[in-house]
Design a protein around this motif. Structure first.
Motif, PDB file in Angstrom:
ATOM      1  N   UNK A 273     -20.397 -19.383 -26.041  1.00  0.00           N
ATOM      2  CA  UNK A 273     -19.614 -18.184 -25.717  1.00  0.00           C
ATOM      3  C   UNK A 273     -19.339 -18.124 -24.229  1.00  0.00           C
ATOM      4  N   UNK A 274     -18.224 -17.496 -23.893  1.00  0.00           N
ATOM      5  CA  UNK A 274     -17.892 -17.250 -22.495  1.00  0.00           C
ATOM      6  C   UNK A 274     -18.564 -15.986 -22.004  1.00  0.00           C
ATOM      7  N   UNK A 276     -17.797 -12.580 -19.341  1.00  0.00           N
ATOM      8  CA  UNK A 276     -17.111 -11.763 -18.351  1.00  0.00           C
ATOM      9  C   UNK A 276     -18.156 -10.811 -17.801  1.00  0.00           C
ATOM     10  N   UNK A 277     -18.472  -9.817 -18.589  1.00  0.00           N
ATOM     11  CA  UNK A 277     -19.620  -8.966 -18.255  1.00  0.00           C
ATOM     12  C   UNK A 277     -20.925  -9.687 -18.576  1.00  0.00           C
ATOM     13  N   UNK A 278     -20.872 -10.607 -19.528  1.00  0.00           N
ATOM     14  CA  UNK A 278     -22.071 -11.326 -19.953  1.00  0.00           C
ATOM     15  C   UNK A 278     -22.786 -10.670 -21.115  1.00  0.00           C
ATOM     16  N   UNK A 279     -22.233  -9.595 -21.644  1.00  0.00           N
ATOM     17  CA  UNK A 279     -22.911  -8.857 -22.700  1.00  0.00           C
ATOM     18  C   UNK A 279     -23.046  -9.607 -24.008  1.00  0.00           C
ATOM     19  N   UNK A 280     -21.969 -10.289 -24.439  1.00  0.00           N
ATOM     20  CA  UNK A 280     -22.000 -10.976 -25.732  1.00  0.00           C
ATOM     21  C   UNK A 280     -22.987 -12.131 -25.728  1.00  0.00           C
ATOM     22  N   UNK A 281     -22.858 -13.030 -24.764  1.00  0.00           N
ATOM     23  CA  UNK A 281     -23.731 -14.203 -24.754  1.00  0.00           C
ATOM     24  C   UNK A 281     -25.186 -13.796 -24.557  1.00  0.00           C
ATOM     25  N   UNK A 282     -25.431 -12.771 -23.753  1.00  0.00           N
ATOM     26  CA  UNK A 282     -26.807 -12.337 -23.509  1.00  0.00           C
ATOM     27  C   UNK A 282     -27.409 -11.656 -24.726  1.00  0.00           C
ATOM     28  N   UNK A 300     -24.776 -22.488 -25.001  1.00  0.00           N
ATOM     29  CA  UNK A 300     -23.869 -23.098 -24.029  1.00  0.00           C
ATOM     30  C   UNK A 300     -22.860 -22.058 -23.547  1.00  0.00           C
ATOM     31  N   UNK A 301     -22.739 -21.924 -22.234  1.00  0.00           N
ATOM     32  CA  UNK A 301     -21.747 -21.036 -21.626  1.00  0.00           C
ATOM     33  C   UNK A 301     -20.396 -21.737 -21.576  1.00  0.00           C
ATOM     34  N   UNK A 302     -19.351 -21.060 -22.044  1.00  0.00           N
ATOM     35  CA  UNK A 302     -17.981 -21.554 -21.936  1.00  0.00           C
ATOM     36  C   UNK A 302     -17.323 -20.857 -20.746  1.00  0.00           C
ATOM     37  N   UNK A 303     -16.994 -21.624 -19.720  1.00  0.00           N
ATOM     38  CA  UNK A 303     -16.486 -21.022 -18.481  1.00  0.00           C
ATOM     39  C   UNK A 303     -15.107 -21.569 -18.130  1.00  0.00           C
TER      40      UNK A 303
END
Length: 459
Positions: A273-274, A276-282, A300-303
């Protein structure tokens, strides 16, 4: 003449006796089990709206009745205050949020040899993005703290590039609030128009670094403060603060993560996941790794290009080892991708940063090509951040054993990216049909994205 001489009459009489007996049994059932009345009343007083999933207990209740187990009665009387999710009815637009499907993307799975699944968050029913979950949770937490009171004239303020603002605008109206959105002026115009139609006030702001007081997030915070301090009204301004509010990642920890775990049966090899705020991946990562103990899960971070989070995960710094984090005055991330990619660490992202195993960087061209590929091969029409996630899912799958199960997020529909992202797809000539291309159709996804095949050495 006896009934036995008339079989039809005999059958009719037998059915009548059975029917009458059934009525007496039913009427006597409550007397035989007096505790049923109390259970019935208790069930009426429960708040069914707290249930997040449809109940499938009808058959088990029937079995309990037949085999002498505990019995409970269920109220089926409809009203404005009591909604039965078992009937497919939800209480207002907030009830349409969550329980989105997990879709197998066949073309990506075939190209990689892994099973690539995508959580279709653009099918959330309020604002059509994962931000629906976040917006609802932020509002409910604010109400619990007394920061928002319905129908008092309170206004929700937020700095957003689009999706969170849209979700807040929908829910604000539904819950008795006004909404004021501060947004960078270079975002897709259809987002602005949609916000206007939803009744929100939209303040378009010249892109600026976060250190600038006129950055769209800082400006939203200031507007909320000015509203609350105003002597002209008793209403209050509430700054939602999606980047730093922990109600963001906890929304996904409470809902998105559990849904993914249930839909996969816990069989997840990688989550991509990507941020922005980081809420979803976290939120999803913390649920899967901390609560469900999936210690072998690879996150894995998608950036997108221009974002500093890739370097932060890979190398521990945002830009380079010679630059101190937080001192550079950087403008907008240099990418056409909207919704993900950032050059600072938010509280939401930091909450699970140590649990993220790797990061991949996706170029704008790769995102554009992926978006078009999914339309041609799967009929999936997505926006820019979803395209980045899908490219990253493919890149991750290529490094994993065959048959691995990779989950990612479809955040947004392409309908919100027509004037910018999808316009670029057309300008690159990616939308020519088969006849225009002489009947030839590119089928090699790995080549289309410019990726290395399994077994090739890294460049």
């Amino acid at each position: 003449m006896s009934l036995s001489d008339h079989p039809k009459a005999y059958g009719t009489a037998a059915l009548t006796v059975a029917f009458v007996a059934g009525i007496f049994v039913t009427l006597g059932f409550k007397d035989l089990y007096p505790e049923l009345e109390n259970r019935y009343q208790q069930r009426l007083n429960r708040n069914r709206n707290a249930r997040r999933r449809n109940s499938t207990n009808t058959s088990s209740r029937r079995d309990s009745f037949l085999f002498g187990g505990p019995v409970s009665l269920e109220d089926r009387e409809s009203s404005f205050t009591t909604i039965d999710r078992g009937l497919g009815i939800v209480d207002g637009i907030a009830g349409t949020i969550g329980n989105t499907p997990l879709v197998k993307i066949r073309s990506l799975s075939e190209a990689t040899g892994c099973i690539i699944l995508a959580k279709a968050e653009f099918l959330n029913g309020a604002g059509n993005s994962p931000k629906d979950r976040v917006a609802l949770n932020m509002i409910e937490v604010a109400e619990q703290k007394g920061l928002l009171v319905p129908n008092r004239g309170d206004t929700i303020y937020e700095g957003t590039v689009g999706s969170t603002g849209i979700s807040l605008a929908v829910l604000a109206r539904a819950k008795g609030y006004k909404c004021h959105i501060c947004m960078p002026s270079d975002m897709a115009i259809e987002k602005v128009e949609l916000l206007h139609h939803l009744g929100a006030t939209v303040e378009r702001v010249t892109p600026a670094p976060i250190t600038d007081p006129k950055h769209f997030v800082n400006l939203a915070r200031q507007r909320a403060k000015e509203h609350t301090l105003s002597s002209e009204t008793e209403s209050r301004g509430f700054f939602a603060d999606q980047f730093e509010s922990l109600a963001n990642y906890t929304a996904h920890m409470k809902t998105t993560g559990p849904e993914i775990y249930e839909q996969t049966g816990g069989l997840i090899d990688a989550f991509v996941a990507g941020a922005g705020t980081g809420g979803t991946i976290s939120g999803v990562t913390k649920y899967l790794k901390e609560e469900k103990k999936l210690t072998n899960l690879k996150v894995v971070l998608a950036d997108p290009q221009g974002s500093g989070l890739y370097n932060k995960i890979r190398h521990g710094v945002m830009y380079s080892s010679t630059e101190k984090e937080g001192t550079r005055r950087r403008a907008q991330v240099d990418t056409m991708v909207e919704g993900i990619g950032i050059n600072r660490i938010t509280e939401n992202f930091e909450s699970a940063r140590s649990l993220i195993d790797d990061a991949v960087r996706v170029t704008d061209l790769q995102a554009l090509r992926m978006a078009r590929w999914l339309v041609e091969h799967d009929g999936i029409f997505i926006g820019s951040s979803s395209a980045v996630n899908c490219v990253a899912a493919v890149m991750t799958a290529l490094k994993m054993p065959k048959g691995s199960q990779v989950v990612t997020i479809l955040c947004d529909s392409g309908s919100r990216h027509l004037s910018k992202f999808w316009k670029s797809v057309g300008e690159l000539g990616l939308e020519h049909n088969e006849e225009e291309k002489g009947g030839e159709r590119e089928e090699d996804l790995i080549e289309v994205l410019g990726l290395e095949r399994p077994g090739q050495s890294e460049k």
